[in-house]
Design a protein around this motif. Sequence first.
Motif, mmCIF file in Angstrom:
data_model
loop_
_atom_site.group_PDB
_atom_site.id
_atom_site.type_symbol
_atom_site.label_atom_id
_atom_site.label_comp_id
_atom_site.label_asym_id
_atom_site.label_seq_id
_atom_site.Cartn_x
_atom_site.Cartn_y
_atom_site.Cartn_z
ATOM 1 N N HIS A 1 0.808 -1.214 0.000
ATOM 2 C CA HIS A 1 0.000 0.000 0.000
ATOM 3 C C HIS A 1 0.849 1.275 0.000
ATOM 4 O O HIS A 1 0.321 2.361 0.189
ATOM 5 C CB HIS A 1 -0.945 -0.007 1.210
ATOM 6 N N SER B 1 0.722 2.614 -5.758
ATOM 7 C CA SER B 1 -0.639 3.123 -5.905
ATOM 8 C C SER B 1 -0.709 4.580 -6.337
ATOM 9 O O SER B 1 -1.683 5.007 -6.950
ATOM 10 C CB SER B 1 -1.401 2.937 -4.588
ATOM 11 N N SER B 2 0.325 5.355 -6.021
ATOM 12 C CA SER B 2 0.292 6.786 -6.348
ATOM 13 C C SER B 2 1.401 7.198 -7.304
ATOM 14 O O SER B 2 1.656 8.397 -7.480
ATOM 15 C CB SER B 2 0.400 7.622 -5.060
ATOM 16 N N GLU C 1 -6.835 -0.956 -9.488
ATOM 17 C CA GLU C 1 -7.122 -0.158 -8.296
ATOM 18 C C GLU C 1 -8.358 -0.693 -7.583
ATOM 19 O O GLU C 1 -8.384 -0.796 -6.348
ATOM 20 C CB GLU C 1 -7.323 1.306 -8.689
ATOM 21 N N THR D 1 -8.558 -2.097 -3.787
ATOM 22 C CA THR D 1 -9.209 -1.220 -2.807
ATOM 23 C C THR D 1 -10.666 -1.578 -2.527
ATOM 24 O O THR D 1 -11.233 -1.106 -1.547
ATOM 25 C CB THR D 1 -9.160 0.246 -3.285
#
Length: 278
Positions: free
Chosen positions: A18, A99-100, A234, A238
């Motif tokens: 994460h 994730s980013s 994603e 999530t």
Amino acid sequence: MKGIVYRRIVFPHEGGQHLPITLDSIGHNHQQEKVSRTDGYETYHWLQTVSGEGVIHFENNKTFSLPAGSGVLLLPYTPHRYEASAANWSTSYLTFGGSSAGSILETLGMNMNSFYRWEKEAPLSKLLREILDQYDASQDMFGLTASTDAYRFLLTLSKYGQLHNNTTISRNVDKLQPLLKWMDTHYGDPDLGLNDLADQLGVSGRYLNNLFIQTFGLSPYAYFVRLRIRKSKEMLVTQPDLTVKVISQRVGFRDVSHYVATFRKQSGTTPEQFRRLH
């Protein structure tokens, strides 16, 4: 370092799934071999020349030289091949995701396939080797230090790297930006085709196709499909309560089997396997 031909470290992500940015691998190749990836690489990929010179080719017949003091940042799944254009082409590389990662690159103004140069005194010349040396002598079980180093590298590249040979690409990205943002919110519509995308910019489908290939090495449709797969990843991570079928529908696939086959082709795993791994 003299005499070391090839070094590579691959980072496990257990416990670090994460993190906003993850360092997948880092390495040095004293004699870079020829590489061909018709489907591109699955994560962001940075390649820089340490000594000698190489050349990188894209599907749209664009070719760029990579002399010492230069490098290329490739987006995931960008088809390419590269090879030495001089004896003893020595390279360093880094691959990363997270994730980013996309939003971080966008914030830094680096969310496109780009070529960089830097001054000889800039820390970019030796930063990857220093990071590689550091991990030769340590373990980073949860990827926390690796995540920090990946982010530090991107900040250093943003500060010292000077874009080169891609004035046209930069202009193209500016032209495409309204459409890219539109695609980011309309990926769930299965009825969209090339003409619908072209209408957003008020251009012909043929012009849009050439613009995408020149900029990303992909057709608009191929880019859109990869965006859908990325969005589905994603959701898989999530929103664990959503079934694969529901996710496939939400990202614009009418048929779940087509979604699974496309996902497997791009990621090497099925959606269910990807969910279990992450």
